[in-house]
Structures are given as structure tokens and as C-alpha cells.
Scaffold this active site. Structure first.
Site, PDB file in Angstrom:
ATOM      1  N   ASN A   7      31.090  46.240  40.751  1.00  0.00           N
ATOM      2  CA  ASN A   7      32.275  46.126  40.020  1.00  0.00           C
ATOM      3  C   ASN A   7      32.319  47.979  40.675  1.00  0.00           C
ATOM      4  OD1 ASN A   7      34.299  47.288  38.381  1.00  0.00           O
ATOM      5  ND2 ASN A   7      33.896  45.809  37.006  1.00  0.00           N
ATOM      6  N   HIS A  10      35.290  51.929  38.542  1.00  0.00           N
ATOM      7  CA  HIS A  10      34.785  53.680  37.367  1.00  0.00           C
ATOM      8  C   HIS A  10      34.747  54.871  39.106  1.00  0.00           C
ATOM      9  CE1 HIS A  10      34.917  51.791  33.606  1.00  0.00           C
ATOM     10  NE2 HIS A  10      34.405  50.517  33.908  1.00  0.00           N
ATOM     11  N   ARG A  18      42.293  62.467  38.827  1.00  0.00           N
ATOM     12  CA  ARG A  18      42.842  63.549  38.709  1.00  0.00           C
ATOM     13  C   ARG A  18      43.413  63.015  40.000  1.00  0.00           C
ATOM     14  NH1 ARG A  18      40.007  68.500  38.724  1.00  0.00           N
ATOM     15  NH2 ARG A  18      41.893  69.537  39.988  1.00  0.00           N
ATOM     16  N   HIS A  43      38.732  45.005  38.745  1.00  0.00           N
ATOM     17  CA  HIS A  43      39.796  44.653  37.252  1.00  0.00           C
ATOM     18  C   HIS A  43      40.977  45.427  37.645  1.00  0.00           C
ATOM     19  CE1 HIS A  43      39.864  44.120  33.046  1.00  0.00           C
ATOM     20  NE2 HIS A  43      40.905  43.174  33.639  1.00  0.00           N
ATOM     21  N   ARG A  45      43.996  46.396  36.287  1.00  0.00           N
ATOM     22  CA  ARG A  45      44.299  45.735  34.645  1.00  0.00           C
ATOM     23  C   ARG A  45      45.654  46.192  34.802  1.00  0.00           C
ATOM     24  NH1 ARG A  45      41.759  46.449  29.854  1.00  0.00           N
ATOM     25  NH2 ARG A  45      39.852  46.350  30.061  1.00  0.00           N
ATOM     26  N   ARG A  49      45.188  51.152  35.043  1.00  0.00           N
ATOM     27  CA  ARG A  49      44.108  52.820  34.528  1.00  0.00           C
ATOM     28  C   ARG A  49      43.100  53.068  36.378  1.00  0.00           C
ATOM     29  NH1 ARG A  49      40.436  50.381  29.641  1.00  0.00           N
ATOM     30  NH2 ARG A  49      42.523  49.788  28.773  1.00  0.00           N
ATOM     31  N   HIS A  50      42.457  52.465  36.165  1.00  0.00           N
ATOM     32  CA  HIS A  50      41.232  52.734  37.550  1.00  0.00           C
ATOM     33  C   HIS A  50      41.939  52.327  39.112  1.00  0.00           C
ATOM     34  CE1 HIS A  50      40.226  49.074  35.799  1.00  0.00           C
ATOM     35  NE2 HIS A  50      39.378  49.366  34.722  1.00  0.00           N
ATOM     36  N   GLU A  70      39.073  40.500  38.689  1.00  0.00           N
ATOM     37  CA  GLU A  70      38.942  40.355  37.325  1.00  0.00           C
ATOM     38  C   GLU A  70      40.435  40.147  36.610  1.00  0.00           C
ATOM     39  OE1 GLU A  70      36.192  42.514  35.289  1.00  0.00           O
ATOM     40  OE2 GLU A  70      34.602  41.704  36.043  1.00  0.00           O
ATOM     41  N   THR A 101      36.294  45.016  28.447  1.00  0.00           N
ATOM     42  CA  THR A 101      36.560  43.374  28.397  1.00  0.00           C
ATOM     43  C   THR A 101      35.801  43.776  26.893  1.00  0.00           C
ATOM     44  OG1 THR A 101      36.814  43.621  30.367  1.00  0.00           O
ATOM     45  CG2 THR A 101      36.598  41.749  29.312  1.00  0.00           C
ATOM     46  N   GLU A 154      35.807  26.282  39.357  1.00  0.00           N
ATOM     47  CA  GLU A 154      34.984  26.674  40.166  1.00  0.00           C
ATOM     48  C   GLU A 154      32.924  27.035  39.213  1.00  0.00           C
ATOM     49  OE1 GLU A 154      34.159  27.364  44.639  1.00  0.00           O
ATOM     50  OE2 GLU A 154      33.149  29.209  43.486  1.00  0.00           O
ATOM     51  N   HIS A 197      27.906  42.736  31.718  1.00  0.00           N
ATOM     52  CA  HIS A 197      28.480  43.262  30.415  1.00  0.00           C
ATOM     53  C   HIS A 197      27.709  43.597  30.065  1.00  0.00           C
ATOM     54  CE1 HIS A 197      31.508  45.293  28.404  1.00  0.00           C
ATOM     55  NE2 HIS A 197      32.372  44.517  29.429  1.00  0.00           N
ATOM     56  N   HIS A 220      29.979  49.770  35.346  1.00  0.00           N
ATOM     57  CA  HIS A 220      29.481  51.120  35.054  1.00  0.00           C
ATOM     58  C   HIS A 220      28.241  51.471  35.100  1.00  0.00           C
ATOM     59  CE1 HIS A 220      29.219  54.172  31.473  1.00  0.00           C
ATOM     60  NE2 HIS A 220      30.088  54.127  31.996  1.00  0.00           N
TER      61      HIS A 220
HETATM   62  N1  PXP Z   1      32.158  41.627  34.006  1.00  0.00           N
HETATM   63  C1  PXP Z   1      33.390  41.658  33.318  1.00  0.00           C
HETATM   64  C2  PXP Z   1      34.040  39.961  32.939  1.00  0.00           C
HETATM   65  C3  PXP Z   1      33.837  42.364  32.906  1.00  0.00           C
HETATM   66  O1  PXP Z   1      34.842  42.626  32.526  1.00  0.00           O
HETATM   67  C4  PXP Z   1      32.774  43.286  32.938  1.00  0.00           C
HETATM   68  C5  PXP Z   1      33.873  45.271  33.138  1.00  0.00           C
HETATM   69  O2  PXP Z   1      34.929  45.294  34.369  1.00  0.00           O
HETATM   70  C6  PXP Z   1      31.549  43.703  34.176  1.00  0.00           C
HETATM   71  C7  PXP Z   1      31.650  42.177  34.234  1.00  0.00           C
HETATM   72  C8  PXP Z   1      31.088  44.419  34.615  1.00  0.00           C
HETATM   73  O3  PXP Z   1      30.456  45.665  33.264  1.00  0.00           O
HETATM   74  P1  PXP Z   1      29.556  46.880  33.317  1.00  0.00           P
HETATM   75  O4  PXP Z   1      30.828  47.419  34.082  1.00  0.00           O
HETATM   76  O5  PXP Z   1      29.497  46.664  32.503  1.00  0.00           O
HETATM   77  O6  PXP Z   1      28.604  46.471  34.564  1.00  0.00           O
END
Ligand code: PXP
Length: 245
Positions: A7, A10, A18, A43, A45, A49-50, A70, A101, A154, A197, A220
Site C-alpha cells: 500500500n 503514505h 507540501r 485507498h 479517500r 488526503r493522500h 480500497e 481504517t 470474490e 492492517h 505504513h
Molecule cells: N487493509 C486495509 C483495508 C486498510 O485500510 C489498510 C490501511 O490503509 C491496510 C490494509 C494497510 O494497513 P497498514 O498501513 O497499517 O499496513
């Protein structure tokens, strides 16, 4: 071994801080795949924001593996997904003030809307996954979504947040057992099982070792580590930790 979808939200957070054109999440995605990621997750949003719509458009062109988007179940996001056509959409709950989330979807409460959104995504050729807590009642609700909605789904992603926050060894064991149980039920139902997550190199091993989980979504920890060692180094470290598990 479970595959890794990185993901890159970030990377975009740093860019948006900036309002510069860099760092570019699309470039980071390319490098993450070079380092062994099976795909990329972002994601989109409601508050942008990102990740921006234009990032998803560019990722759709450049990601060589699976692009997983997402998003919430809002009408606006449904329209955006049908236009952007990622390979997969993971539906998540979204609260404007949240930092990240906060939990899985409540399929018991929002089943009708989730089934409607899933049907339209499936009609657009997009695979649908649902982010749920490791609770067998949610899987039961998935199977009995209104209007036979389960046929549009799925797979599902197990929320590993509680496992990653647990500190007491008995609680860690208990949370891991819940993930294992739900992964097993999902597999028996013929669904694809994902998880994510809060995962990092220090806690990913036992989750990566669950045989029924085919892919982990991690963001993250990898982006944070990449500040120190670069994105390729951070992805390779994560894959090694998954393999160690
Ligand atoms: N899965 C979902 C559904 C999420 O919303 C997120 C955060 O965007 C992640 C996984 C990844 O989580 P992390 O950034 O803590 O690895």
C-alpha cells in the site's frame, strides 16, 4: 507463502504535505513490484488526503501485478471505481475524521448497500473484496447478503488490527486463532482470503504462515521503513519476515 500487496498511500501523504509532484506513489509502486511485491494497494479517500484520482489512473497503466483499490461504499466512490477500473476493489468503512481504517465492514447492518455496490463493480469487471473483522458472524452475513449478493464477492480481507495491537501473549494467541478460524471458513466457502492492517516485520510472521491466506496488504510499516532503507530494501525486508514466519 502469502503474496505481498504494498500500500503506497503514505508516499502520497508525504507529497501532499507540501503539494509538490514528489515523492511519486507511482514510482514507489514500480520499485515495490521490482522488489517482489505481487501488487499494489491504494485507498482513494473521500477527502483525497493522500492518493488522488490521477494517481489511480496512472497506476492502472503501470502496475504489472494486481491493482487493489480500497474505498468506501459511497455513490461517489462507486462512480470513481467504475471509471478507474482497478483489478480489484476492497470495500472498507470510512469515517472522515479517522486517521486510518478503524475496523471491518458491518455486513449485518450494511448488507443491502454492500450487495448493490458489489453487483455494479462486478458488472464493470472488477473483483470485489470486503474488509471484515475476524468474526465468523461477518462471514455468515457475507454468505447471506441480500438478493444473493454473495455471488458478486470474490474474497475478503481479514482485519489484523486487533492481533497487531495485542501485547499479552494469551491475547496475541487468541487474536491469531480468530484470524486462522475465519481464514479457514473463508477458504471452505471458496472465497479468496487476504489479510492486513498494522502488520510490520516484527508481527507479520505468524499471519504469513497461515496457509489459507493468499495475500497480505501492508502499507505504513513499509513506507516508514523506506525512509531509512529505500522502498526496495523495505519491501525485501518485509518479504524476508513473511518467509521467516
Ligand atoms: N487493509 C486495509 C483495508 C486498510 O485500510 C489498510 C490501511 O490503509 C491496510 C490494509 C494497510 O494497513 P497498514 O498501513 O497499517 O499496513
Amino acid at each position: 507463502m502469502a503474496k505481498l500487496s504494498v500500500n503506497v498511500d503514505h508516499v502520497a501523504t508525504l507529497r501532499q504535505a507540501r503539494h509538490t509532484p514528489f515523492p511519486d506513489p507511482v514510482e514507489a509502486a514500480w520499485m515495490a513490484e521490482e522488489a517482489g511485491a505481487s501488487g499494489i494497494t491504494v485507498h482513494l479517500r473521500m477527502d483525497r488526503r493522500h492518493i488522488q484520482d490521477a494517481d489511480v489512473e496512472r497506476l492502472r497503466e503501470s502496475v504489472r501485478g494486481k491493482l487493489n483499490l480500497e474505498m468506501s461504499i459511497s455513490a461517489e466512490m462507486l462512480k470513481a471505481a467504475v471509471r478507474l477500473r482497478p483489478h480489484q476493489v476492497t470495500l472498507v468503512p470510512e469515517r472522515p475524521e479517522e486517521v486510518t481504517t478503524e475496523g471491518g465492514l458491518n455486513l449485518i447492518f450494511y448488507g443491502r448497500r454492500i450487495a448493490e455496490v458489489a453487483e455494479q463493480l462486478a458488472a464493470a469487471g472488477i473483483a470485489v473484496s470486503l474488509f471484515i473483522d475476524p468474526d465468523p458472524r461477518q462471514l455468515q452475513a457475507l454468505s447471506s447478503l441480500p438478493g444473493g449478493g454473495a455471488r458478486w464477492i470474490e474474497g475478503f480481507e481479514i482485519n489484523t488490527d486487533a492481533f497487531t495491537r495485542a501485547t499479552d501473549p494469551a491475547q496475541v494467541k487468541d487474536e491469531l486463532a480468530k484470524i486462522q478460524e475465519v481464514a479457514g471458513i473463508g477458504k471452505d466457502k471458496g472465497l479468496k482470503v487476504y489479510a492486513g492492517h498494522g502488520l510490520r516485520t516484527s508481527n507479520v510472521g505468524p499471519v504469513a504462515a497461515i496457509p489459507n491466506i493468499e495475500e497480505l496488504n501492508i502499507g505504513h510499516a513499509i513506507v516508514a521503513r523506506s525512509v531509512m532503507v529505500g522502498i526496495e530494501g523495505a519491501v525485501k525486508e518485509m518479504l524476508a519476515a513473511m518467509n521467516g514466519g
